[in-house]
Design a protein around this motif. Sequence first.
Motif, PDB file in Angstrom:
ATOM      1  N   HIS A 224       0.852  -1.195   0.000  1.00  0.00           N
ATOM      2  CA  HIS A 224       0.000   0.000   0.000  1.00  0.00           C
ATOM      3  C   HIS A 224       0.884   1.240   0.000  1.00  0.00           C
ATOM      4  CE1 HIS A 224      -3.272   2.455   2.356  1.00  0.00           C
ATOM      5  NE2 HIS A 224      -3.315   2.707   1.063  1.00  0.00           N
ATOM      6  N   HIS A 225       0.516   2.228  -0.823  1.00  0.00           N
ATOM      7  CA  HIS A 225       1.283   3.470  -0.906  1.00  0.00           C
ATOM      8  C   HIS A 225       0.318   4.644  -1.018  1.00  0.00           C
ATOM      9  CE1 HIS A 225       4.885   5.898  -1.868  1.00  0.00           C
ATOM     10  NE2 HIS A 225       4.066   6.574  -2.645  1.00  0.00           N
ATOM     11  N   VAL A 226       0.505   5.644  -0.152  1.00  0.00           N
ATOM     12  CA  VAL A 226      -0.344   6.835  -0.147  1.00  0.00           C
ATOM     13  C   VAL A 226       0.546   8.069  -0.183  1.00  0.00           C
ATOM     14  CG1 VAL A 226      -2.287   7.994   0.966  1.00  0.00           C
ATOM     15  CG2 VAL A 226      -1.878   5.561   1.402  1.00  0.00           C
ATOM     16  N   THR A 227       0.244   8.985  -1.094  1.00  0.00           N
ATOM     17  CA  THR A 227       0.953  10.257  -1.154  1.00  0.00           C
ATOM     18  C   THR A 227      -0.045  11.392  -0.995  1.00  0.00           C
ATOM     19  OG1 THR A 227       2.638   9.346  -2.633  1.00  0.00           O
ATOM     20  CG2 THR A 227       2.478  11.737  -2.514  1.00  0.00           C
ATOM     21  N   SER A 228       0.285  12.338  -0.127  1.00  0.00           N
ATOM     22  CA  SER A 228      -0.601  13.463   0.133  1.00  0.00           C
ATOM     23  C   SER A 228       0.051  14.774  -0.292  1.00  0.00           C
ATOM     24  CB  SER A 228      -0.953  13.537   1.627  1.00  0.00           C
ATOM     25  OG  SER A 228      -1.680  14.720   1.908  1.00  0.00           O
ATOM     26  N   GLN A 229      -0.747  15.635  -0.907  1.00  0.00           N
ATOM     27  CA  GLN A 229      -0.278  16.969  -1.249  1.00  0.00           C
ATOM     28  C   GLN A 229      -0.164  17.848  -0.009  1.00  0.00           C
ATOM     29  OE1 GLN A 229      -3.337  18.118  -4.035  1.00  0.00           O
ATOM     30  NE2 GLN A 229      -2.160  17.410  -5.818  1.00  0.00           N
ATOM     31  N   ARG A 230      -0.620  17.340   1.119  1.00  0.00           N
ATOM     32  CA  ARG A 230      -0.605  18.121   2.355  1.00  0.00           C
ATOM     33  C   ARG A 230       0.570  17.766   3.256  1.00  0.00           C
ATOM     34  NH1 ARG A 230      -7.202  17.910   3.323  1.00  0.00           N
ATOM     35  NH2 ARG A 230      -7.728  18.886   1.321  1.00  0.00           N
ATOM     36  N   GLY A 231       1.619  17.157   2.652  1.00  0.00           N
ATOM     37  CA  GLY A 231       2.888  17.072   3.358  1.00  0.00           C
ATOM     38  C   GLY A 231       3.278  15.747   3.957  1.00  0.00           C
ATOM     39  N   TRP A 232       2.737  14.624   3.466  1.00  0.00           N
ATOM     40  CA  TRP A 232       3.133  13.340   4.051  1.00  0.00           C
ATOM     41  C   TRP A 232       2.978  12.213   3.041  1.00  0.00           C
ATOM     42  CZ3 TRP A 232      -0.986   9.970   3.985  1.00  0.00           C
ATOM     43  CH2 TRP A 232      -2.265  10.541   3.988  1.00  0.00           C
ATOM     44  N   THR A 233       3.716  11.127   3.289  1.00  0.00           N
ATOM     45  CA  THR A 233       3.628   9.901   2.502  1.00  0.00           C
ATOM     46  C   THR A 233       3.572   8.723   3.458  1.00  0.00           C
ATOM     47  OG1 THR A 233       4.881  10.838   0.653  1.00  0.00           O
ATOM     48  CG2 THR A 233       4.768   8.446   0.784  1.00  0.00           C
ATOM     49  N   GLN A 464       6.260 -11.328 -10.323  1.00  0.00           N
ATOM     50  CA  GLN A 464       6.624  -9.945 -10.029  1.00  0.00           C
ATOM     51  C   GLN A 464       5.376  -9.064 -10.066  1.00  0.00           C
ATOM     52  OE1 GLN A 464       9.567  -8.915  -9.097  1.00  0.00           O
ATOM     53  NE2 GLN A 464      10.707 -10.800  -9.522  1.00  0.00           N
ATOM     54  N   PRO A 465       5.080  -8.357  -8.985  1.00  0.00           N
ATOM     55  CA  PRO A 465       3.957  -7.418  -9.015  1.00  0.00           C
ATOM     56  C   PRO A 465       4.196  -6.320 -10.039  1.00  0.00           C
ATOM     57  CG  PRO A 465       4.713  -7.817  -6.761  1.00  0.00           C
ATOM     58  CD  PRO A 465       5.741  -8.401  -7.680  1.00  0.00           C
ATOM     59  N   LEU A 466       3.122  -5.704 -10.478  1.00  0.00           N
ATOM     60  CA  LEU A 466       3.232  -4.643 -11.487  1.00  0.00           C
ATOM     61  C   LEU A 466       3.726  -3.322 -10.915  1.00  0.00           C
ATOM     62  CD1 LEU A 466       0.138  -4.896 -13.890  1.00  0.00           C
ATOM     63  CD2 LEU A 466       2.565  -5.069 -14.473  1.00  0.00           C
ATOM     64  N   TRP A 467       3.180  -2.929  -9.764  1.00  0.00           N
ATOM     65  CA  TRP A 467       3.392  -1.563  -9.279  1.00  0.00           C
ATOM     66  C   TRP A 467       4.290  -1.484  -8.058  1.00  0.00           C
ATOM     67  CZ3 TRP A 467       1.800   0.630 -13.376  1.00  0.00           C
ATOM     68  CH2 TRP A 467       0.679   0.156 -14.054  1.00  0.00           C
ATOM     69  N   PHE A 468       4.665  -2.634  -7.486  1.00  0.00           N
ATOM     70  CA  PHE A 468       5.528  -2.658  -6.305  1.00  0.00           C
ATOM     71  C   PHE A 468       6.695  -3.607  -6.554  1.00  0.00           C
ATOM     72  CE2 PHE A 468       1.529  -1.114  -4.799  1.00  0.00           C
ATOM     73  CZ  PHE A 468       1.813  -0.269  -3.735  1.00  0.00           C
ATOM     74  N   GLU A 469       7.798  -3.343  -5.889  1.00  0.00           N
ATOM     75  CA  GLU A 469       8.960  -4.218  -6.001  1.00  0.00           C
ATOM     76  C   GLU A 469       9.558  -4.471  -4.628  1.00  0.00           C
ATOM     77  OE1 GLU A 469      11.718  -2.297  -8.545  1.00  0.00           O
ATOM     78  OE2 GLU A 469      12.083  -0.595  -7.210  1.00  0.00           O
ATOM     79  N   ARG A 477      15.867  -2.508   7.900  1.00  0.00           N
ATOM     80  CA  ARG A 477      16.643  -3.613   7.332  1.00  0.00           C
ATOM     81  C   ARG A 477      15.773  -4.823   7.056  1.00  0.00           C
ATOM     82  NH1 ARG A 477      19.942  -1.097   4.987  1.00  0.00           N
ATOM     83  NH2 ARG A 477      20.906  -3.118   4.472  1.00  0.00           N
ATOM     84  N   GLU A 478      14.464  -4.623   6.951  1.00  0.00           N
ATOM     85  CA  GLU A 478      13.535  -5.702   6.625  1.00  0.00           C
ATOM     86  C   GLU A 478      13.187  -5.659   5.152  1.00  0.00           C
ATOM     87  OE1 GLU A 478      10.206  -5.151   9.157  1.00  0.00           O
ATOM     88  OE2 GLU A 478      11.232  -5.819  10.977  1.00  0.00           O
ATOM     89  N   SER A 479      12.888  -6.820   4.591  1.00  0.00           N
ATOM     90  CA  SER A 479      12.500  -6.902   3.192  1.00  0.00           C
ATOM     91  C   SER A 479      11.011  -6.610   3.074  1.00  0.00           C
ATOM     92  CB  SER A 479      12.809  -8.287   2.642  1.00  0.00           C
ATOM     93  OG  SER A 479      12.427  -8.395   1.294  1.00  0.00           O
ATOM     94  N   SER A 480      10.631  -5.687   2.193  1.00  0.00           N
ATOM     95  CA  SER A 480       9.221  -5.347   2.014  1.00  0.00           C
ATOM     96  C   SER A 480       9.005  -4.848   0.591  1.00  0.00           C
ATOM     97  CB  SER A 480       8.783  -4.280   3.022  1.00  0.00           C
ATOM     98  OG  SER A 480       9.500  -3.079   2.822  1.00  0.00           O
ATOM     99  N   TYR A 481       7.739  -4.771   0.204  1.00  0.00           N
ATOM    100  CA  TYR A 481       7.388  -4.296  -1.129  1.00  0.00           C
ATOM    101  C   TYR A 481       7.150  -2.785  -1.092  1.00  0.00           C
ATOM    102  CZ  TYR A 481       6.978  -8.989  -3.030  1.00  0.00           C
ATOM    103  OH  TYR A 481       7.254 -10.262  -3.481  1.00  0.00           O
ATOM    104  N   ILE A 482       7.862  -2.080  -1.966  1.00  0.00           N
ATOM    105  CA  ILE A 482       7.811  -0.623  -2.042  1.00  0.00           C
ATOM    106  C   ILE A 482       7.261  -0.216  -3.405  1.00  0.00           C
ATOM    107  CG2 ILE A 482       9.132   1.523  -1.822  1.00  0.00           C
ATOM    108  CD1 ILE A 482       9.089  -0.128   0.721  1.00  0.00           C
ATOM    109  N   TYR A 483       6.482   0.840  -3.432  1.00  0.00           N
ATOM    110  CA  TYR A 483       5.893   1.329  -4.681  1.00  0.00           C
ATOM    111  C   TYR A 483       6.990   1.732  -5.664  1.00  0.00           C
ATOM    112  CZ  TYR A 483       3.016   4.266  -7.782  1.00  0.00           C
ATOM    113  OH  TYR A 483       2.378   4.813  -8.867  1.00  0.00           O
ATOM    114  N   ARG A 484       6.941   1.167  -6.864  1.00  0.00           N
ATOM    115  CA  ARG A 484       7.946   1.467  -7.884  1.00  0.00           C
ATOM    116  C   ARG A 484       7.536   2.629  -8.770  1.00  0.00           C
ATOM    117  NH1 ARG A 484       9.439  -3.156 -11.297  1.00  0.00           N
ATOM    118  NH2 ARG A 484       8.328  -4.683 -10.028  1.00  0.00           N
TER     119      ARG A 484
END
Length: 503
Positions: A224-233, A464-469, A477-484
């Motif tokens: 899950h990935h959320v980006t806000s124009q109000r100053g946070w991700t 392989q997911p489409l939108w995350f890697e 130091r943990e392995s996780s899926y990040i928005y690409r």
Amino acid sequence: MLCAGVQRSCEVDGSDENDEFFDAMEDAPSFITVNAETKHRRSGSSQSMMSGGVPSDWTLNENVGGLLLLRHTETNKLQPLTIFFQDTSDSNHMQLRRTRRSRIPDKPNYSLNLWSIMKNCIGKDLSKIPMPVNFNEPLSMLQRLTEDVEYSELLDRAARCGDSLEQMCLVSAFSVSSYSTTTYRTSKPFNPLLGETYELDRLQEYGYRSICEQVSHHPPAAAHHVTSQRGWTLWQHITIDSKFRGKYISVVPLGKIHLQFHSSGNHYVWSKVTSTVHNIIVGKLWIDQSGDIDVVNITTKDTCHLKFSPYSYFSRDVPRKVTGMVEDCEGTSHYILSGTWDEKMESAKIVDSSQGSGGSEGKQKTVYQTLQPKLLWKKYPLPDNAENMHYFSALALTLNEPEEGVAPTDSRMRPDQRLMEAGLWDEANTQKQRLEECQRLERKRREVQSMQGIEEGQEVEVYQPLWFEKRTDETTRESSYIYRGGYWEAKERQDWSMCPEIF
């Protein structure tokens, strides 16, 4: 309306308030018993004005999902009617906002013998057990995950805070707020298919947009990935471990939630607590949240330890109680947090502390002198008729509303979920079985290809997911899926050629 959030200053202390005193124990912070006088209010008034009208060659219809539709009088074609309201609360920044649906069809009264299905499932992972839609709510786990940002205004306020400890109070309240929708939501969400996605674009209303993707099926995991124009991700990678224990079901979310503020760079990390559904066999289902959450600002090393107290019939404590303590990097306590995960959270600033007596096992207790508590967060009231609409919040009612231009893998496109929402549960079960069988066949196909590749000495292609890697997080130091990246650009181009056919 959801857009009318809690509009309060980011200040969580005040010198003009009366002092209060709290005992600090060496164990769980049960000393926090605060009666708040601050009243929750929604601010911001706006006048609404509908823009445009219905063309003469179209007529207005309403489908079973409560969505307004236009029907062409000659071609009989249907298309969604988008109504915009003009917000005139600020004459210098007038903008059009789309209205969202406020109801879905009432839940049918279907009876089913739960024990006949669950008796052979004790100790098993529920994600691997085929279940009829009778135990579901018409939302996917990806949509439920998106509900975590229902109280995004808390993060908007936190982004404006110059004091990291005040910011920590708001972030901690936000971490609690995500459980407020679960009080009566005892039904399970649909397990997403591998590659299923869900987007929520609320740039106009709340300044953020969110994208989720199911990145693994066994074990089930979503990114899950959320980006806000109000100053946070905000971003998270959550794996669900669910077990049936006979009388109850335990759901343990594994993974970390990350939040970073753009201006200060403050980076927060925390995890989720255990959810337990009780009275599976006999009695009325009810849900509890229990465990500890450590919210850590890895930039400043400030921390907040939150304790979700499990419900006990013999306890005198308020049900669903949450307590916490905000400390700086040196371990000095600055704020006491208190409230419940289904109603509200408050903070009280510590102005003095002293050693008291009467602790268990001869240990001394710390007595904290605090200012009057301040309200951080209060739950929105449920919509009218919520008990017949799966107890959905105002936001949840909009999550499965059809949207134009979303990816073909979006949860809104699921036929079984759409049919269940419409009350057609028999048809929904037929579609659910079809989708699950297609997913099993696709998994077997990949396994055969992998075995052939290994035998031929070729490089085996892993899904392989489409939108995350998958990456190693630099902080934990943990392995996780990040928005690409790339999802919103593909939506703007309306190029979904890379998406698999999963429905």
